[in-house]
Scaffold this motif. Structure first.
Motif, PDB file in Angstrom:
ATOM      1  N   ILE A   1       0.841  -1.198   0.000  1.00  0.00           N
ATOM      2  CA  ILE A   1       0.000   0.000   0.000  1.00  0.00           C
ATOM      3  C   ILE A   1       0.875   1.246   0.000  1.00  0.00           C
ATOM      4  O   ILE A   1       0.603   2.224  -0.707  1.00  0.00           O
ATOM      5  N   TRP A   2       1.955   1.235   0.789  1.00  0.00           N
ATOM      6  CA  TRP A   2       2.914   2.351   0.837  1.00  0.00           C
ATOM      7  C   TRP A   2       3.449   2.648  -0.569  1.00  0.00           C
ATOM      8  O   TRP A   2       3.509   3.800  -0.998  1.00  0.00           O
ATOM      9  N   GLU A   3       3.809   1.614  -1.280  1.00  0.00           N
ATOM     10  CA  GLU A   3       4.349   1.793  -2.628  1.00  0.00           C
ATOM     11  C   GLU A   3       3.272   2.250  -3.604  1.00  0.00           C
ATOM     12  O   GLU A   3       3.553   3.008  -4.538  1.00  0.00           O
ATOM     13  N   SER A   4       2.026   1.810  -3.382  1.00  0.00           N
ATOM     14  CA  SER A   4       0.952   2.174  -4.300  1.00  0.00           C
ATOM     15  C   SER A   4       0.618   3.665  -4.240  1.00  0.00           C
ATOM     16  O   SER A   4       0.064   4.218  -5.195  1.00  0.00           O
ATOM     17  N   VAL A   5       0.948   4.335  -3.122  1.00  0.00           N
ATOM     18  CA  VAL A   5       0.687   5.772  -3.011  1.00  0.00           C
ATOM     19  C   VAL A   5       1.941   6.592  -3.296  1.00  0.00           C
ATOM     20  O   VAL A   5       1.973   7.798  -3.049  1.00  0.00           O
ATOM     21  N   GLY A   6       2.973   5.934  -3.800  1.00  0.00           N
ATOM     22  CA  GLY A   6       4.184   6.650  -4.205  1.00  0.00           C
ATOM     23  C   GLY A   6       5.339   6.562  -3.242  1.00  0.00           C
ATOM     24  O   GLY A   6       6.391   7.171  -3.473  1.00  0.00           O
ATOM     25  N   GLY A   7       5.180   5.798  -2.144  1.00  0.00           N
ATOM     26  CA  GLY A   7       6.258   5.682  -1.174  1.00  0.00           C
ATOM     27  C   GLY A   7       7.364   4.766  -1.655  1.00  0.00           C
ATOM     28  O   GLY A   7       7.134   3.855  -2.448  1.00  0.00           O
ATOM     29  N   LYS A   8       8.571   5.008  -1.174  1.00  0.00           N
ATOM     30  CA  LYS A   8       9.716   4.173  -1.505  1.00  0.00           C
ATOM     31  C   LYS A   8      10.345   3.656  -0.218  1.00  0.00           C
ATOM     32  O   LYS A   8      10.487   4.410   0.746  1.00  0.00           O
TER      33      LYS A   8
END
Length: 428
Positions: free
Chosen positions: A353-360
């Protein structure tokens, strides 16, 4: 011809946005309904309807197309694509169905390589549940493969699509079925129009799909395996899963589990792997999760994580502790959460989910954290309001990824990137 953007269908109920793709006889479009919601419109190719070469088969194609709509209509389940409408545009039969934003598992494997075992099993269990409904309706899917399983963008949910060659079946009866299959995922009996078929036919394909997810390879076609069985499963796959794949992909139908439910039970074990590098006892966490006591399990998770890090006195973890958290213990905690929540909760779920909102992984960004917190239900972005711990939903109805959370409550924005970097390093 291809329907151009802006084409109105069915009394302006649908407006074509773009072409999505096409197969041998069908073509799909992205469209919007009257509510402004995205839907998929599936229809037959224009040449099927107009080309004289297809004249002898045109009625059959239209009949099969109508049947697909009926099959979808009776198979209602969260992990089956839902049908919205059936209609004609001029002479073209059309099906309007749910648009699943995301990617299919074939694309995911091709872009990422082998999936982690926990992630692969989560999708397989979800599709297994869907297939149980399909079989209860007296249908076989017959084309189960990673290409026909979509994964929603924002949650770890798999959705079964494409019922184009699904057919009715009667247990223990030899029926004539059209010869349609995908090599590598079709069992031997599917190559013979007059062979027995049953739930065990889709069991083979589901096991073959799991093989593909864990190896990033298409299984060898079943006829080839008759001469030389080259089904090799890597050593990094657990023994339980390896044996389950081999059982599900037995060449002779009578040697396979006879139903999807029976095959899925092979993955169950009386004992969970509670491995630890720090002498921590995870039995209580396991028992709480197994019983569905989500709040108490969240409290226990915070407790054991502090114990692993030797921070019980301080009562919190910082970036340094997260970066050095033992992979064995992180994997044990995550595996328990993922298993007993059926893939809704866990660190690995939160990372996606973190990655799906642009997080790395490894990077901290306050705006990304707020998007993440909004998605998992800790924060309401529209109101710019943070929820208290007591306001969270401690049930499987909570947003995916909401738990576990107490251990990092109030500091997730700082440690989140570090946690997900550790999750990646530990290959959860």
């Amino acid at each position: 011809m291809v329907l151009p953007t802006g084409t109105n269908l069915y009394g302006n109920r649908y407006i074509i946005e773009s072409k999505l793709g096409e197969g041998g006889f069908g073509i799909t479009y992205l469209a919007k309904n009257r509510k402004g919601e995205l839907v998929v419109i599936k229809t037959l190719k224009d040449e099927v309807m107009t080309n004289p070469d297809f004249a002898d088969f045109r009625e059959k194609y239209q009949h099969d197309f109508r049947d697909e709509a009926l099959r979808l209509a009776v198979c209602r389940h969260p992990h089956i694509v839902q049908i919205e409408n059936v209609f004609h545009h001029d002479s073209l039969p059309c099906i309007a169905m749910e648009y699943v934003a995301g990617e299919d598992l074939w694309k995911r494997v091709k872009s990422r390589g082998c999936l982690p075992e926990a992630e692969a099993l989560r999708y397989i269990r979800q599709i297994g549940e869907a297939l149980t409904v399909v079989h209860d309706k007296g249908l076989l899917h017959r084309d189960l493969k990673p290409h026909n399983i979509m994964v929603r963008s924002h949650v770890s949910e798999a959705v079964l699509i494409d019922f184009g060659i699904a057919r009715e079946f009667i247990p223990n009866l030899t029926q004539t079925h059209t010869w349609a299959l995908t090599p590598g995922f079709a069992p031997l009996e599917q190559y013979d129009e007059q062979e027995h078929r049953g739930e065990f036919t889709d069991v083979y394909a589901l096991a073959a799909t799991l093989y593909c997810l864990l190896t990033a390879k298409t299984p060898p076609p079943s006829p080839n395996r008759v001469l030389r069985d080259s089904l090799v499963i890597p050593n990094n796959v657990s023994e339980l899963v390896r044996n389950s794949i081999l059982e599900g992909m037995k060449l002779q139908a009578e040697n396979r589990p006879q139903s999807v439910s029976e095959w899925l039970r092979l993955f169950e074990s009386d004992s969970d792997d509670l491995s630890t590098d720090k002498g921590v006892d995870y039995q209580n966490l396991r028992d709480l999760l197994k019983a569905g006591n989500w709040r108490e399990a969240d409290l226990e998770t915070a407790k054991v994580m502090l114990k692993v890090a030797g921070r019980e006195k301080e009562g919190y973890l910082n970036v340094e502790h997260i970066e050095n958290f033992p992979c064995t213990d992180l994997r044990t905690i995550d595996r328990l959460w993922v298993k007993y929540s059926n893939g809704r909760f866990g660190f690995s779920v939160q990372k996606r989910i973190w990655e799906s909102v642009g997080g790395k992984p490894g990077e901290y960004d306050w705006e990304i954290y707020k998007k993440f917190a909004d998605r998992v239900g800790w924060y309401e972005m529209k109101k710019d309001t943070w929820k208290s711990y007591d306001d969270l939903t401690f049930s499987l109805n909570a947003p995916g990824g909401q738990l576990p959370c107490l251990w990092w409550w109030g500091v997730v924005g700082i440690v989140g990137g570090s946690l997900f970097s550790r999750v990646e390093t530990c290959k959860l």
